[in-house]
Structures are given as C-alpha cells and as structure tokens.
Design a protein around this motif. Sequence first.
Motif, PDB file in Angstrom:
ATOM      1  N   PRO A  29      23.645  73.403  54.218  1.00 30.96           N
ATOM      2  CA  PRO A  29      23.697  74.024  52.881  1.00 30.96           C
ATOM      3  C   PRO A  29      22.942  73.247  51.807  1.00 30.96           C
ATOM      4  O   PRO A  29      22.579  73.825  50.775  1.00 30.96           O
ATOM      5  N   PHE A  30      22.701  71.963  52.049  1.00 31.84           N
ATOM      6  CA  PHE A  30      22.080  71.123  51.026  1.00 31.84           C
ATOM      7  C   PHE A  30      20.558  71.175  51.038  1.00 31.84           C
ATOM      8  O   PHE A  30      19.922  70.702  50.089  1.00 31.84           O
ATOM      9  N   VAL A  31      19.955  71.727  52.108  1.00 33.87           N
ATOM     10  CA  VAL A  31      18.483  71.686  52.220  1.00 33.87           C
ATOM     11  C   VAL A  31      17.884  73.015  52.666  1.00 33.87           C
ATOM     12  O   VAL A  31      16.717  73.075  53.046  1.00 33.87           O
ATOM     13  N   GLY A  33      18.083  77.669  52.184  1.00 30.99           N
ATOM     14  CA  GLY A  33      18.434  78.755  51.275  1.00 30.99           C
ATOM     15  C   GLY A  33      17.951  78.485  49.872  1.00 30.99           C
ATOM     16  O   GLY A  33      16.806  78.072  49.649  1.00 30.99           O
ATOM     17  N   LYS A  34      18.811  78.680  48.891  1.00 30.91           N
ATOM     18  CA  LYS A  34      18.406  78.493  47.496  1.00 30.91           C
ATOM     19  C   LYS A  34      18.184  77.023  47.150  1.00 30.91           C
ATOM     20  O   LYS A  34      17.684  76.706  46.063  1.00 30.91           O
ATOM     21  N   TYR A  35      18.540  76.129  48.076  1.00 29.87           N
ATOM     22  CA  TYR A  35      18.325  74.706  47.851  1.00 29.87           C
ATOM     23  C   TYR A  35      17.251  74.134  48.788  1.00 29.87           C
ATOM     24  O   TYR A  35      17.252  72.946  49.106  1.00 29.87           O
ATOM     25  N   SER A  36      16.344  74.993  49.214  1.00 25.06           N
ATOM     26  CA  SER A  36      15.301  74.533  50.137  1.00 25.06           C
ATOM     27  C   SER A  36      14.298  73.595  49.462  1.00 25.06           C
ATOM     28  O   SER A  36      13.495  72.953  50.145  1.00 25.06           O
ATOM     29  N   ASN A  37      14.337  73.530  48.121  1.00 30.22           N
ATOM     30  CA  ASN A  37      13.457  72.600  47.410  1.00 30.22           C
ATOM     31  C   ASN A  37      14.152  71.269  47.104  1.00 30.22           C
ATOM     32  O   ASN A  37      13.613  70.438  46.381  1.00 30.22           O
ATOM     33  N   LYS A  38      15.336  71.059  47.659  1.00 28.40           N
ATOM     34  CA  LYS A  38      16.076  69.818  47.463  1.00 28.40           C
ATOM     35  C   LYS A  38      15.917  68.906  48.679  1.00 28.40           C
ATOM     36  O   LYS A  38      15.338  69.293  49.695  1.00 28.40           O
ATOM     37  N   GLY A  39      16.454  67.703  48.557  1.00 32.50           N
ATOM     38  CA  GLY A  39      16.371  66.759  49.666  1.00 32.50           C
ATOM     39  C   GLY A  39      17.676  66.001  49.821  1.00 32.50           C
ATOM     40  O   GLY A  39      18.527  65.998  48.923  1.00 32.50           O
ATOM     41  N   ALA A  40      17.837  65.359  50.951  1.00 30.06           N
ATOM     42  CA  ALA A  40      19.056  64.586  51.209  1.00 30.06           C
ATOM     43  C   ALA A  40      18.728  63.368  52.056  1.00 30.06           C
ATOM     44  O   ALA A  40      17.800  63.402  52.875  1.00 30.06           O
ATOM     45  N   PHE A  41      19.490  62.312  51.840  1.00 29.14           N
ATOM     46  CA  PHE A  41      19.378  61.111  52.666  1.00 29.14           C
ATOM     47  C   PHE A  41      20.640  61.000  53.517  1.00 29.14           C
ATOM     48  O   PHE A  41      21.759  61.029  52.982  1.00 29.14           O
ATOM     49  N   LEU A  42      20.449  60.877  54.814  1.00 29.46           N
ATOM     50  CA  LEU A  42      21.575  60.769  55.739  1.00 29.46           C
ATOM     51  C   LEU A  42      21.961  59.310  55.938  1.00 29.46           C
ATOM     52  O   LEU A  42      21.095  58.458  56.185  1.00 29.46           O
ATOM     53  N   LEU A  43      23.256  59.027  55.836  1.00 27.45           N
ATOM     54  CA  LEU A  43      23.729  57.675  56.098  1.00 27.45           C
ATOM     55  C   LEU A  43      23.455  57.335  57.554  1.00 27.45           C
ATOM     56  O   LEU A  43      23.989  57.958  58.465  1.00 27.45           O
ATOM     57  N   CYS A  44      22.641  56.323  57.766  1.00 26.24           N
ATOM     58  CA  CYS A  44      22.210  55.982  59.122  1.00 26.24           C
ATOM     59  C   CYS A  44      22.767  54.626  59.539  1.00 26.24           C
ATOM     60  O   CYS A  44      23.518  54.521  60.510  1.00 26.24           O
ATOM     61  N   LYS A  45      22.400  53.574  58.823  1.00 27.45           N
ATOM     62  CA  LYS A  45      22.935  52.215  59.110  1.00 27.45           C
ATOM     63  C   LYS A  45      23.065  51.508  57.760  1.00 27.45           C
ATOM     64  O   LYS A  45      22.110  50.929  57.259  1.00 27.45           O
ATOM     65  N   ASN A  74      14.317  64.126  61.992  1.00 30.50           N
ATOM     66  CA  ASN A  74      13.129  64.943  62.236  1.00 30.50           C
ATOM     67  C   ASN A  74      13.512  66.327  62.731  1.00 30.50           C
ATOM     68  O   ASN A  74      12.983  67.344  62.262  1.00 30.50           O
ATOM     69  N   GLU A  75      14.411  66.378  63.697  1.00 24.41           N
ATOM     70  CA  GLU A  75      14.844  67.651  64.268  1.00 24.41           C
ATOM     71  C   GLU A  75      15.456  68.553  63.194  1.00 24.41           C
ATOM     72  O   GLU A  75      15.140  69.741  63.098  1.00 24.41           O
ATOM     73  N   TRP A  76      16.312  67.985  62.365  1.00 21.88           N
ATOM     74  CA  TRP A  76      16.982  68.780  61.338  1.00 21.88           C
ATOM     75  C   TRP A  76      16.048  69.152  60.198  1.00 21.88           C
ATOM     76  O   TRP A  76      16.180  70.230  59.611  1.00 21.88           O
ATOM     77  N   SER A  77      15.103  68.281  59.860  1.00 23.57           N
ATOM     78  CA  SER A  77      14.116  68.626  58.823  1.00 23.57           C
ATOM     79  C   SER A  77      13.268  69.815  59.277  1.00 23.57           C
ATOM     80  O   SER A  77      12.996  70.739  58.503  1.00 23.57           O
ATOM     81  N   GLN A  78      12.857  69.802  60.544  1.00 24.29           N
ATOM     82  CA  GLN A  78      12.086  70.916  61.088  1.00 24.29           C
ATOM     83  C   GLN A  78      12.927  72.183  61.142  1.00 24.29           C
ATOM     84  O   GLN A  78      12.433  73.281  60.867  1.00 24.29           O
ATOM     85  N   SER A  90       0.646  73.428  50.754  1.00 23.32           N
ATOM     86  CA  SER A  90       0.351  72.123  51.330  1.00 23.32           C
ATOM     87  C   SER A  90       1.577  71.613  52.084  1.00 23.32           C
ATOM     88  O   SER A  90       2.679  72.101  51.914  1.00 23.32           O
ATOM     89  N   SER A  91       1.349  70.621  52.902  1.00 20.42           N
ATOM     90  CA  SER A  91       2.453  70.089  53.688  1.00 20.42           C
ATOM     91  C   SER A  91       3.428  69.350  52.774  1.00 20.42           C
ATOM     92  O   SER A  91       3.033  68.575  51.917  1.00 20.42           O
ATOM     93  N   SER A  92       4.702  69.606  52.963  1.00 19.94           N
ATOM     94  CA  SER A  92       5.737  68.968  52.160  1.00 19.94           C
ATOM     95  C   SER A  92       6.361  67.835  52.947  1.00 19.94           C
ATOM     96  O   SER A  92       6.369  67.847  54.173  1.00 19.94           O
ATOM     97  N   PRO A  93       6.908  66.835  52.243  1.00 16.87           N
ATOM     98  CA  PRO A  93       7.590  65.760  52.972  1.00 16.87           C
ATOM     99  C   PRO A  93       8.844  66.292  53.636  1.00 16.87           C
ATOM    100  O   PRO A  93       9.382  67.339  53.241  1.00 16.87           O
ATOM    101  N   PRO A  94       9.345  65.610  54.664  1.00 14.50           N
ATOM    102  CA  PRO A  94      10.587  66.049  55.310  1.00 14.50           C
ATOM    103  C   PRO A  94      11.713  66.164  54.288  1.00 14.50           C
ATOM    104  O   PRO A  94      11.787  65.392  53.336  1.00 14.50           O
ATOM    105  N   ARG A  95      12.588  67.127  54.465  1.00 15.62           N
ATOM    106  CA  ARG A  95      13.681  67.319  53.515  1.00 15.62           C
ATOM    107  C   ARG A  95      14.796  66.296  53.695  1.00 15.62           C
ATOM    108  O   ARG A  95      15.653  66.149  52.835  1.00 15.62           O
TER     109      ARG A  95
END
Length: 261
Positions: A29-31, A33-45, A74-78, A90-95
């Motif tokens: 929901p965060f990246v 639909g209507k928020y496809s122009n937003k981005g998120a950082f996933l807690l990794c380490k 990468n999988e989820w950004s795609q 133009s190519s956009s950065p990964p979401r």
Amino acid sequence: ADACYEENGGLKADGVTLSPLMGWDSVQPFVTGKYSNKGAFLLCKTSNPGSNDLLALTLQNRTTLFEKIAELTNEWSQRAESESPSDSSSSSPPRLGLVVGATDPQALSAARQSAGQSTWILAPGVGAQGGDLDAACRAGLNDSGSGMLIPVSRGVSRASNPGEEALKLKKGINAARAAVLASRGTKSAADDSNSSSSMAPYQRNFLEFSLKEGVLKFGSFVLKSGRTSPYFFNAGLFSSGSALSKLGRSYAASIMASELV
C-alpha cells in the motif's frame, strides 16, 4: 499509508521506513496505487546491537535474514512497478531502499551485494553511534560512488559549530567516495562531465523538458532590470505534479553530478 502520505489528516510524507517481516502485502500500500510516486526504506540490518537477535539469523540456504530482505527489495520494487507503472518516460529509481547500520560494515557489504547496484541504502550510525565513515562507504557505496544516504543528526546538532561539523562531514564523504572509486577503477559522474565538453544527458533532458512545458523561451525579452535577454525562463510554469516530479529528478541528477555530495 494514508496516515503517512495524505495532505488532509496525514503527515504529508514523501517516504517512510517499514518493517518487511510481514511480507509484500504489508509494504504494497505504501508504494503502489495512488502512492506509486512515493518510496520506502525497509529495515534490513539496523545499527542497534539487538538487531542480531533476528536479522542476523542464518536461513536454510546459508544466507542471513537481512541478506534475504536486501534481495527482496529488487523483487518487490519490480513488482510495485508492474502493478502501478510510473508515469515517467525515463527510468525511475527503485521504490524501495534499505536501512543498514553504518556500525556494521560487513553487513553493509553483504546487503549491497544482495541488493545490487541500483538500490539506495540509508545508513545511520556515523557519529554518536561510533560508525566509521570510511569503512561504511567502502562497504555500502555502489560502483558509481553513490547509492547511500548517510544521516548524521547528533554529531552535527550537538557540535559546538554545527555548520563547520557539517562541512567536515561532507568533505569526509567526498573523500571516502573518491577513495572507493579509485580502488574500483571507476570515475564519478562529475569526472565524466568535466572530461567532455558535450552536454550531459540529464542537462539535455532538462532543456528539452523546459521547452516542452513552455518554461524556456527564446527571443527578445526585457527584464525587470531593464536589460534585454535572448531567453526567458519562467519556472512558475512547472505547475503540475508530473512537471514538479521531473524537475525534482533533474535537480537530483545535477547534485549527483556535482561535488556537493
């Protein structure tokens, strides 16, 4: 997602930090639909010692949980792009990006390897938490000398001279980037632009975009100063959401090609 992004009743944010442990449907929901122009950082380490309790667990394939999270970005950004294609030509950065603490260079290096070159890594921990800037940059920067955001809050805000400390930090980041690029035998975007008199692609794209929007016009124009100019640039005509989005990407490309970062 509404609480983060909405203009009315929300925080009006452009991005958010999320836990990926509940899977794609909690991130979606965060990246999209209507928020496809937003981005998120996933807690990794994360940079706190307790992150090892879960994020450093070894999976059946001998990789760690945080490496799997890095791989999933990468999988989820795609997947987000396929579900809600970007309106940009133009190519956009990964979401999706990653949060990986600068206090653990080994984890930073592993996360970069798992996530690939295009994923941005938010790397807190330099300064008050004791993270080493040079080691973090060597581990987390991509081969272009970018792909990292290094937030330093207490180290700057609590300094006797915050401005001087911020400048010192900027010089340190640029020095670390230069060392990384030299060790990998690559050039920065600034080096490439300085070595050629031709216009960089992002500059050409910006001028073509400005002409298309009617922002840039050529002719004979009398300015408020009384001087006559052969061109007129009316930035106020960047008035749509799409135009402002493209303008922001142009500024970002210009900054990345400079010595400011």
